[in-house]
Every structure is written in C-alpha cells, then in structure tokens.
Motif scaffolding. Sequence first.
Motif, PDB file in Angstrom:
ATOM      1  N   MET A   8      56.280   4.360  22.567  1.00 46.10           N
ATOM      2  CA  MET A   8      55.166   4.167  23.411  1.00 46.10           C
ATOM      3  C   MET A   8      54.364   5.434  23.941  1.00 46.10           C
ATOM      4  N   ASN A   9      53.158   5.741  23.474  1.00 44.37           N
ATOM      5  CA  ASN A   9      52.622   6.768  24.062  1.00 44.37           C
ATOM      6  C   ASN A   9      51.306   6.500  24.902  1.00 44.37           C
ATOM      7  N   ILE A  10      51.341   6.626  26.121  1.00 47.90           N
ATOM      8  CA  ILE A  10      50.312   5.990  26.920  1.00 47.90           C
ATOM      9  C   ILE A  10      49.578   7.126  27.866  1.00 47.90           C
ATOM     10  N   THR A  11      48.242   6.961  27.585  1.00 45.77           N
ATOM     11  CA  THR A  11      47.350   7.844  28.286  1.00 45.77           C
ATOM     12  C   THR A  11      46.158   7.080  28.887  1.00 45.77           C
ATOM     13  N   PRO A  12      45.444   7.640  29.995  1.00 45.56           N
ATOM     14  CA  PRO A  12      44.327   6.829  30.474  1.00 45.56           C
ATOM     15  C   PRO A  12      43.205   6.262  29.496  1.00 45.56           C
ATOM     16  N   GLN A  13      43.094   7.074  28.418  1.00 48.21           N
ATOM     17  CA  GLN A  13      42.273   6.760  27.587  1.00 48.21           C
ATOM     18  C   GLN A  13      42.728   5.628  26.349  1.00 48.21           C
ATOM     19  N   GLU A  14      44.166   5.805  25.870  1.00 46.09           N
ATOM     20  CA  GLU A  14      44.384   4.853  24.911  1.00 46.09           C
ATOM     21  C   GLU A  14      45.896   4.719  25.011  1.00 46.09           C
ATOM     22  N   SER A  15      46.240   3.649  24.374  1.00 48.20           N
ATOM     23  CA  SER A  15      47.722   3.262  24.169  1.00 48.20           C
ATOM     24  C   SER A  15      48.240   3.236  22.688  1.00 48.20           C
ATOM     25  N   ARG A  16      49.119   3.880  22.486  1.00 47.66           N
ATOM     26  CA  ARG A  16      49.713   3.939  20.886  1.00 47.66           C
ATOM     27  C   ARG A  16      51.178   3.562  20.897  1.00 47.66           C
ATOM     28  N   VAL A  17      51.311   2.716  19.822  1.00 39.51           N
ATOM     29  CA  VAL A  17      52.654   2.251  19.824  1.00 39.51           C
ATOM     30  C   VAL A  17      53.118   2.534  18.431  1.00 39.51           C
ATOM     31  N   ALA A  18      54.167   3.085  17.902  1.00 36.90           N
ATOM     32  CA  ALA A  18      54.954   3.128  16.781  1.00 36.90           C
ATOM     33  C   ALA A  18      56.265   2.483  16.499  1.00 36.90           C
ATOM     34  N   LEU A  19      56.190   1.706  15.604  1.00 38.31           N
ATOM     35  CA  LEU A  19      57.672   0.851  15.147  1.00 38.31           C
ATOM     36  C   LEU A  19      58.294   1.883  14.147  1.00 38.31           C
ATOM     37  N   VAL A  20      59.457   2.293  14.669  1.00 35.28           N
ATOM     38  CA  VAL A  20      60.363   3.237  13.839  1.00 35.28           C
ATOM     39  C   VAL A  20      61.508   2.491  13.332  1.00 35.28           C
ATOM     40  N   GLU A  21      61.754   2.298  11.893  1.00 34.86           N
ATOM     41  CA  GLU A  21      62.936   1.703  11.058  1.00 34.86           C
ATOM     42  C   GLU A  21      63.708   2.892  10.437  1.00 34.86           C
ATOM     43  N   ASN A  22      64.879   2.957  11.168  1.00 36.34           N
ATOM     44  CA  ASN A  22      65.997   4.024  10.587  1.00 36.34           C
ATOM     45  C   ASN A  22      65.238   5.202  10.387  1.00 36.34           C
ATOM     46  N   ILE A  24      62.024   5.960  10.063  1.00 36.50           N
ATOM     47  CA  ILE A  24      60.817   5.967   9.100  1.00 36.50           C
ATOM     48  C   ILE A  24      59.707   5.461   9.970  1.00 36.50           C
ATOM     49  N   VAL A  25      58.544   5.612  10.377  1.00 31.21           N
ATOM     50  CA  VAL A  25      57.500   5.099  10.882  1.00 31.21           C
ATOM     51  C   VAL A  25      57.055   4.022  10.097  1.00 31.21           C
ATOM     52  N   THR A  26      56.997   2.878  10.177  1.00 27.56           N
ATOM     53  CA  THR A  26      56.591   1.752   9.551  1.00 27.56           C
ATOM     54  C   THR A  26      55.406   1.087   9.951  1.00 27.56           C
ATOM     55  N   GLU A  27      54.828   0.889  11.168  1.00 23.33           N
ATOM     56  CA  GLU A  27      53.904   0.332  11.904  1.00 23.33           C
ATOM     57  C   GLU A  27      53.328   1.286  12.874  1.00 23.33           C
ATOM     58  N   LEU A  28      51.848   1.404  13.176  1.00 22.59           N
ATOM     59  CA  LEU A  28      51.189   1.995  14.094  1.00 22.59           C
ATOM     60  C   LEU A  28      50.273   1.041  14.708  1.00 22.59           C
ATOM     61  N   HIS A  29      50.238   1.146  16.089  1.00 19.94           N
ATOM     62  CA  HIS A  29      49.363   0.155  16.688  1.00 19.94           C
ATOM     63  C   HIS A  29      48.453   0.916  17.863  1.00 19.94           C
ATOM     64  N   LEU A  30      47.336   0.682  17.923  1.00 22.04           N
ATOM     65  CA  LEU A  30      46.526   1.607  18.787  1.00 22.04           C
ATOM     66  C   LEU A  30      45.197   0.951  19.581  1.00 22.04           C
ATOM     67  N   GLU A  31      45.364   1.073  20.866  1.00 24.00           N
ATOM     68  CA  GLU A  31      44.242   0.432  21.603  1.00 24.00           C
ATOM     69  C   GLU A  31      43.534   1.475  22.643  1.00 24.00           C
ATOM     70  N   ARG A  32      42.315   1.360  22.381  1.00 25.39           N
ATOM     71  CA  ARG A  32      41.545   2.231  23.412  1.00 25.39           C
ATOM     72  C   ARG A  32      40.914   1.602  24.673  1.00 25.39           C
ATOM     73  N   SER A  33      41.037   2.088  25.699  1.00 25.65           N
ATOM     74  CA  SER A  33      40.409   1.378  26.947  1.00 25.65           C
ATOM     75  C   SER A  33      39.107   1.125  26.828  1.00 25.65           C
ATOM     76  N   ARG A  34      38.197   1.862  25.968  1.00 26.68           N
ATOM     77  CA  ARG A  34      36.704   1.475  25.930  1.00 26.68           C
ATOM     78  C   ARG A  34      36.501   0.507  24.812  1.00 26.68           C
ATOM     79  N   ARG A  35      37.518   0.172  24.116  1.00 24.26           N
ATOM     80  CA  ARG A  35      37.243  -0.569  22.934  1.00 24.26           C
ATOM     81  C   ARG A  35      38.624  -1.367  22.581  1.00 24.26           C
ATOM     82  N   ARG A  36      38.818  -2.245  23.436  1.00 24.51           N
ATOM     83  CA  ARG A  36      40.055  -3.203  23.361  1.00 24.51           C
ATOM     84  C   ARG A  36      39.825  -4.271  22.103  1.00 24.51           C
TER      85      ARG A  36
END
Length: 494
Positions: A8-22, A24-36
């Motif tokens: 989980m990479n968190i900044t005031p502007q956006e939150s980013r979450v990566a699911l890593v399996e073995n 390898i990055v398999t999923e990316l989720h992103l949410e911006r504070s101005r556009r949830r």
Amino acid sequence: MTGTELLMNITPQESRVALVENGIVTELHLERSRRRGLVGSIYKGRVCRVLPGMDAAFVDVGLDRTAFLHASDVAPVEREELCNNGDPCRRHESISQLLREGQELLVQVIKDPLGSKGARLTTYVTVPSRHLVLMPNQANIGISTRIEDDGTRSRLRETMERLRGEYAPEHGFIVRTAAELADEGALQNDVIFLKKLWDTLQESAANCEAGQEIHADLPLVLRILRDMVGVELERIRIDSRETWQKVREFAERYIPELTDRIEHYPGERPIFELFNVEEEIQRALERKVELKSGGYLIFDQTEAMTTVDINTGGFVGHRNLEETIFKTNLEAAQAIGRQLRLRNLGGIIIIDFIDMQDEEHKRQVIRALERALERDHAKCQICDVSPLGLVEMTRKRTRDSLEHLLCEPCPTCGGRGYLKSAETVCYELFREILREARQYDAKELRVLASQSVIDLLLDEESSSLAELQEFVGVPIRFQVETLYQQEQFDVVFV
C-alpha cells in the motif's frame, strides 16, 4: 518475495494498492481523493426522466451526470396471486409502471461512471460486512458458491436462519466466503451490526433531501482488506504510519487473524519502486506485452470491447509449426489472465489465438486460460473457440480500467492513435485552394500550416504546387505555424 502480499502506497492525493503473488504484480487498485469510486455508495435519488423505449430511467443523485436505472434493477411490485409452486408471483413490470418522474427512492451504485456514461444504479440495496451481506426487505439466505463443502453450507444456512429469525426477520443475508470458518458468535455480531447500520441509513434517508449521499463504502485500503476473501495474505506492507494505524484498528475489530501480518514500511526508497510495481504500471499501459518465448500480445481497448491478438514474433520453436503455435498460445493464455486483472479490463473481450488444427490443443489452451483466471475476483465467462478461431469472454466491469484511470485521449489524434499523413493534408489543402479560388477574388493567397506539411509542399509537391498556382492565377505564399498540428491548416485570401 514469495507468497501473496499487499503493498500500500499512501499519499494525501491518492492511495495505491498492489497485490503481489509470488513476486509478480497481479492486481493494481487506485483511488484519488478528488475522485473516489462510487460503487457501493447509497444515495437518495429523484427520478428525472422515464424512458419507456429503453425500459429505464435517469435518476439524479447529485453527481455531475444523471445516473442510469434499468427496469431489471428496480425491485418488482409484489402481486397477491400465487404461482404454481405457491410462492408470490413477481411479474415483470415496465419502467412506467415501476417509476414516475419526480419520485424519490433509495438507490445504490453498482457501476462507476465510465467514459461518457453515468453511474449504473439498483434499488436492490445491499450492505456488506466481513462475513455477511445484508439484503434489506428480502427473506432469503444465500451462501457463497465458493463454499463448496455441503456440510459447511448446511451448518451456515441453519445458523443464519436461526440468527435472522431472532434479530432481523424482515431481512435477507448472503454468507460470504470469509465466513466459511466463522463461528456463530462472529456471525451474530455481523447480523446485529448490519441491522443497526441499516436502521441508521433509513433514518438518514428519511431526514435528507434527494440528491444526497446516505452511505459511502469504505476507503480503498479498508475495502481491499474486507473484500480479500479466501486470499491467504502473508504480509501487508503500508508506507504511511497513519494509515497503518487505521488498518490495524480495522483488522483488530473485523479481521483479527490479519493483525500480526500488517507492517509499517519505513524505508526511504518508495515501496512501489522497491518491488518494481512502478515499472509494472508503465508496462500495463502499453499495447504490446512481450512473452518470454519471443512471442507477444497486442491489447486494444475500444468503446464496445477489448481485443487481444497473439503473435509468435521471434519464437520459431524446435519441432514443428503446430507445436510452436500451441506453446505460444499456452504461454499467451497465462499472460492474458494476469493482464486482464492487472489492467482491470472488463466487458466483452475477444482473444485471437493463433489458429490451431488439433482439437486437443484448443481444449488445453482454453483450460489454461480458465486456470489463469481462477484467482480473479471479477466474474468471468469464457466461450469455446469459435469457427473463426476466436475466443469470446466477458469479465465483470464495475470500475474504470487502469488505462482510463491514468490516461486521457491524445489531444492531437483524439484517441484514434493515428494522424493524417503530411501527403494527405497537402492534397486536402490543394482541394481547399481550388474551392476557395472559385468563390473569392483575391490578389494573393496565404497558406498557414505545420512545418512538415509546408516542407513537403516546397519539396516533393513543388511541381504540383506550381501547376495549381498557374491554374488559379493567384500567387501562393506560405507561413509556418508552430502551434499547428500536422492535420491543421488555413487558407487565407488577401
């Protein structure tokens, strides 16, 4: 990195979450504070237009664009007469019978606004918790299909029937996959919590104006934890101490088994850079995906569907052509499963595998694609290879793809991916000069265009230009406009 981890990479502007399996990055989720994201949010809406021809209505819920509500997503009117099995009949009602303009109703977002389309709504409101989903004013108990053991399903159904009758007889529930090992106490707590939450929501809806939000879903970092049902997470690393504290408190209350696996990452090097997630994000925005064998995939997103093309590229194989094609398609099937999750591609997807003659090879490739999508949380449906050698599939889409979240259409080509060639623009310019010369009487003609077009006019097209100038009988002057794109030009008569 081994096992399954959340970064989980968190900044005031956006939150980013990566699911890593073995590793390898398999999923990316992103949410911006101005556009949830809006999926799961509940609003008090007002019907602003009923469309019988589309069997749908537009509802104002206070967003920039009116939201879309189809008749199939409106709770049907109960009829008194009984069907053959003795249950109350539910006939399909037209949208005009179900709704009227100006009517106020409680709605929930099931699809975020995508492109030019508004949000998709339903009146079948649901409220999730860790183990259960509340279905207000419904009388049934559902069990997740991912819970396969018959004994477990029977135990959960009996427990929920008893709890529902004691605490919430007017509501229905869906038992989530996360409840497979839950005891009766945990389920009871969820039933009581959801009942109180629903009562609070109803009270808020009764006291507010239409167009207001009644209930918002959890923020991304908490929603991801809640929805990661059935996933054995070995570690959750968060680079924000404040968010780490919030996630720990949430886990202690709802998912205590995860509490010890939640870590704060204090390193100076960005967490997404350390685990090569930034590099994966950049690659996920490219059309071309290289395969280890030397083959490659081409992804193209359009308004109607996503197409995937497979090519052998530099892979020449070792035995024969059919074996080369089969191995490329097998590798491609695994890569496609990962890329669909990584890019969050949804809707209709057409895959053009390299043509195979052997029916067994076709079956194995389809099976490899199914295995690659087994861990996908989005519902997928795959068809067999068509007579044209294409595989049609659908993947449930509720949020924008990664490309639509991070990118916007090119202002030069308008998202086409192509520009008219300088030669094409030259010939259009010639036609414009002829058309204008017939309508206006001028002493001089001035052409304003980009550098590339004027260079071509004065070089390769100079003889054609001289003939045109002689034909119209007017001198032609040229002026380079540095701000003009290649397709832009103006013809000015002086």
